[in-house]
Design an enzyme around this catalytic site. Structure first.
Site, PDB file in Angstrom:
ATOM      1  N   GLY A  87      26.037  77.481  36.512  1.00  0.00           N
ATOM      2  CA  GLY A  87      25.823  76.061  36.272  1.00  0.00           C
ATOM      3  C   GLY A  87      25.508  75.840  34.811  1.00  0.00           C
ATOM      4  O   GLY A  87      25.166  76.774  34.079  1.00  0.00           O
ATOM      5  N   GLY A  88      25.618  74.619  34.384  1.00  0.00           N
ATOM      6  CA  GLY A  88      25.319  74.277  33.004  1.00  0.00           C
ATOM      7  C   GLY A  88      23.833  74.382  32.706  1.00  0.00           C
ATOM      8  O   GLY A  88      23.000  74.548  33.594  1.00  0.00           O
ATOM      9  N   SER A  89      23.522  74.276  31.441  1.00  0.00           N
ATOM     10  CA  SER A  89      22.140  74.264  31.001  1.00  0.00           C
ATOM     11  C   SER A  89      21.393  73.134  31.703  1.00  0.00           C
ATOM     12  O   SER A  89      21.929  72.040  31.875  1.00  0.00           O
ATOM     13  CB  SER A  89      22.100  74.060  29.487  1.00  0.00           C
ATOM     14  OG  SER A  89      20.781  73.992  29.026  1.00  0.00           O
ATOM     15  N   SER A  92      20.733  72.699  34.760  1.00  0.00           N
ATOM     16  CA  SER A  92      21.282  72.301  36.063  1.00  0.00           C
ATOM     17  C   SER A  92      20.346  72.643  37.213  1.00  0.00           C
ATOM     18  O   SER A  92      20.536  72.152  38.322  1.00  0.00           O
ATOM     19  CB  SER A  92      22.649  72.956  36.294  1.00  0.00           C
ATOM     20  OG  SER A  92      22.516  74.367  36.356  1.00  0.00           O
ATOM     21  N   GLY A  93      19.368  73.500  36.961  1.00  0.00           N
ATOM     22  CA  GLY A  93      18.436  73.884  38.017  1.00  0.00           C
ATOM     23  C   GLY A  93      18.603  75.305  38.506  1.00  0.00           C
ATOM     24  O   GLY A  93      18.048  75.673  39.540  1.00  0.00           O
ATOM     25  N   LYS A  94      19.339  76.135  37.766  1.00  0.00           N
ATOM     26  CA  LYS A  94      19.584  77.516  38.186  1.00  0.00           C
ATOM     27  C   LYS A  94      18.286  78.316  38.310  1.00  0.00           C
ATOM     28  O   LYS A  94      18.082  79.016  39.306  1.00  0.00           O
ATOM     29  CB  LYS A  94      20.519  78.234  37.201  1.00  0.00           C
ATOM     30  CG  LYS A  94      21.909  77.662  37.119  1.00  0.00           C
ATOM     31  CD  LYS A  94      22.775  78.438  36.140  1.00  0.00           C
ATOM     32  CE  LYS A  94      22.214  78.554  34.747  1.00  0.00           C
ATOM     33  NZ  LYS A  94      22.165  77.312  33.984  1.00  0.00           N
ATOM     34  N   ASP A 148      20.161  84.067  29.739  1.00  0.00           N
ATOM     35  CA  ASP A 148      18.989  83.890  28.877  1.00  0.00           C
ATOM     36  C   ASP A 148      18.240  85.211  28.701  1.00  0.00           C
ATOM     37  O   ASP A 148      17.679  85.479  27.643  1.00  0.00           O
ATOM     38  CB  ASP A 148      18.054  82.814  29.427  1.00  0.00           C
ATOM     39  CG  ASP A 148      18.628  81.406  29.295  1.00  0.00           C
ATOM     40  OD1 ASP A 148      19.596  81.220  28.526  1.00  0.00           O
ATOM     41  OD2 ASP A 148      18.108  80.493  29.963  1.00  0.00           O
TER      42      ASP A 148
END
Length: 182
Positions: free
Chosen positions: A10-12, A14-16, A37
């Protein structure tokens, strides 16, 4: 003994990470949470300063060259080795390079059972979350919200803007037919 991998793409903002932590609480076993990260934090700072490294643009763009790709491939193979040795791994990634990122993960993971989960969030919601974080370049979340999903094939897609992470973790556990943590 082979472990198992859950890839959250998911994008930055996004809640990953929030979802990965909820999965760690929900799923039986001891799931390690590793992400792009983690790699960036572990990399020597000069990898972010050289041509061919990783460049985080002031407009929120991300580009990477051959030097970063070498380090990233080594890291992917290392994560895959943990899973191949029996480890349970949740990978948090954002496929800024599109389908080639998924292909590289597939190659690294080989025969390790892997679930591909798309973590979606509308650009406006991701941008709002990004503003609340001190560790992100403004614009990154909106740029990545849709682009990291183009051409990616998932086992399941979730939207963190409409359902909380605990509920999503339960849905993922059920979808993958995994046991609940005691």
């Amino acid at each position: 003994m082979t472990g198992q991998v859950i890839v959250l793409n998911g994008g930055s903002s996004s809640g990953k990470s929030t979802l990965a932590k909820a999965l760690q609480r929900e799923l039986a076993g001891f799931w390690l949470r590793l992400g792009v990260d983690t790699l960036i934090e572990a990399a020597p700072p000069r990898l972010l300063d050289i041509d061919g490294g990783l460049e985080l643009g002031s407009d929120g763009s991300i580009t990477h060259g051959p030097a970063f790709a070498v380090v990233e491939d080594q890291w992917m193979k290392g994560v895959a080795a943990v899973a191949a040795a029996g480890g349970l791994v949740i990978i948090e990634d954002n496929f800024v390079s599109g389908p080639s990122a998924q292909r590289r993960w597939r190659e690294a993971l080989g025969q390790v059972p892997t679930a591909w989960i798309g973590v979606r969030c509308p650009p406006a919601v991701a941008a709002e979350r990004e503003r609340d974080r001190a560790d992100r370049v403004e614009g990154m979340a909106a740029k990545q919200a849709e682009s990291v999903h183009r051409g990616i094939h998932y086992d399941l897609e979730v939207d963190t803007s409409v359902v909380d992470a605990v509920t999503i973790a339960g849905a993922i556990r059920e979808h993958l037919q995994l046991s609940t943590a005691p």
